[in-house]
Design a protein around this motif. Structure first.
Motif, PDB file in Angstrom:
ATOM      1  N   LYS A 144      77.114  70.866  76.713  1.00  0.00           N
ATOM      2  CA  LYS A 144      77.469  70.432  78.064  1.00  0.00           C
ATOM      3  C   LYS A 144      78.239  71.531  78.794  1.00  0.00           C
ATOM      4  CE  LYS A 144      75.846  66.256  77.332  1.00  0.00           C
ATOM      5  NZ  LYS A 144      75.381  66.449  75.947  1.00  0.00           N
ATOM      6  N   GLY A 145      78.089  71.560  80.110  1.00  0.00           N
ATOM      7  CA  GLY A 145      78.867  72.467  80.945  1.00  0.00           C
ATOM      8  C   GLY A 145      78.656  73.939  80.661  1.00  0.00           C
ATOM      9  N   GLY A 201      71.700  70.340  82.249  1.00  0.00           N
ATOM     10  CA  GLY A 201      72.809  71.057  82.876  1.00  0.00           C
ATOM     11  C   GLY A 201      72.485  72.448  83.367  1.00  0.00           C
TER      12      GLY A 201
END
Length: 312
Positions: A187-188, A218
């Protein structure tokens, strides 16, 4: 080897605004339901891209003029009802492939197979009107704009062929597997990407079927900042791509054009791109990356593996 024009054909369908049918954009329902009547009961009315289509009885001689529809039909257990598929329907291998064209359909050639249902992705050459006049129902299931369109079309074909229960299973399984891939992805990461449709080069924005899937992992699309979005499929300049310097590059022109990290590096100014220097160029299967059927899971897996490799 598939010619470039075939790869671009699906893109043109989307540019012309041929949306999928039925459900609003967003996450797919947990338990997909048919758009027609109860699974397996006839007559059934399906809301397709060409409006409401009523099918009197369980079709036994289906002609598919869409590679995606062909894949869906076999996945939902309707393969034994299919008597002919178009020249581009190369999956699954057992599909009864013919010289029929989905891009320039010939009504007389289609009728020669005595179909009781025809499925296509576009009303080219007046095929819907021509077949309707001789009493053959036609379902137009256009190029998907969102994942929901995939689930919707699976349910449409399930209802239309009497395989509603299996269709619901297939749709739910696709959603579950994609959700699992997304949940496991880093994530991110803030990673940017460039998806190449062909070597002219055309790409995609986030407002497309494929763009939605990349966004689920993402990734940030460099084509979103293109000066002309062209309905979601902009033609980018090599200078634009070099300046954007994407972290990852995905090639969907491997079969058609033989593109690879090595061929990209020979383009003016591209050898210095981060994706090439860091060995983050990923070759996709052209067909899987241009269809919106059950094998979309394989595309999502390829994206997931690329993100994990880049973030690892």
């Amino acid at each position: 080897m598939r010619p470039v024009r075939v790869a671009i054909a699906g893109v043109l369908l989307a540019i012309l605004g041929l949306a999928g049918c039925g459900r609003p954009a967003g996450n797919a329902p947990e338990t997909p339901t048919p758009s027609g009547s109860a699974a397996g009961s006839f007559p059934v009315t399906v809301q397709a891209g060409n409006g409401q289509v009523t099918i009197a009885g369980r079709p036994e001689r289906i002609v598919s003029l869409s590679p995606t529809a062909t894949e869906i039909l076999f996945a939902i257990g309707a393969g034994d009802q299919v008597v002919a598929v178009d020249e581009q329907s190369d999956y699954p291998p057992e599909a009864p492939r013919t010289s029929l064209s989905g891009f320039k359909p010939n009504v007389e050639a289609i009728i020669s197979y005595k179909p009781d249902l025809v499925v296509t992705s576009t009303d080219a050459n007046g095929v819907v009107d021509g077949l309707t006049k001789v009493g053959v129902p036609v379902l137009v299931e256009p190029a998907a704009n969102r994942l929901d369109d995939t689930y919707d079309q699976i349910m449409d074909l399930g209802a239309a062929t009497g395989n509603g229960a299996k269709a619901a299973e297939v749709a739910a399984d696709i959603k579950r597997r994609i959700d699992e891939l997304v949940a496991k992805a880093p994530k991110g990461t803030g990673l940017t990407y460039y998806h190449e449709l062909d070597n002219t080069p055309y790409s995609i924005t986030s407002n497309t079927f494929l763009g939605q899937i990349y966004a689920m992992f993402g990734l940030e699309n460099i084509a979103d900042k293109a000066p002309d979005a062209a309905g979601g499929y902009p033609r980018l300049s090599t200078e634009f791509i070099a300046e954007a310097d994407p972290d990852l590059i995905f090639l969907a022109d491997v079969k058609c054009c033989g593109e690879s990290a090595e061929t990209l590096a020979k383009r003016p100014g591209w050898a210095k791109l981060s994706a090439i220097k860091n060995k983050r160029v990923f070759q996709l299967d052209d067909d899987i990356a241009s269809r919106w059927g059950p094998r979309v899971v394989e595309f999502a897996r390829a994206v997931s593996e690329a993100v994990q490799k880049a973030a690892g």
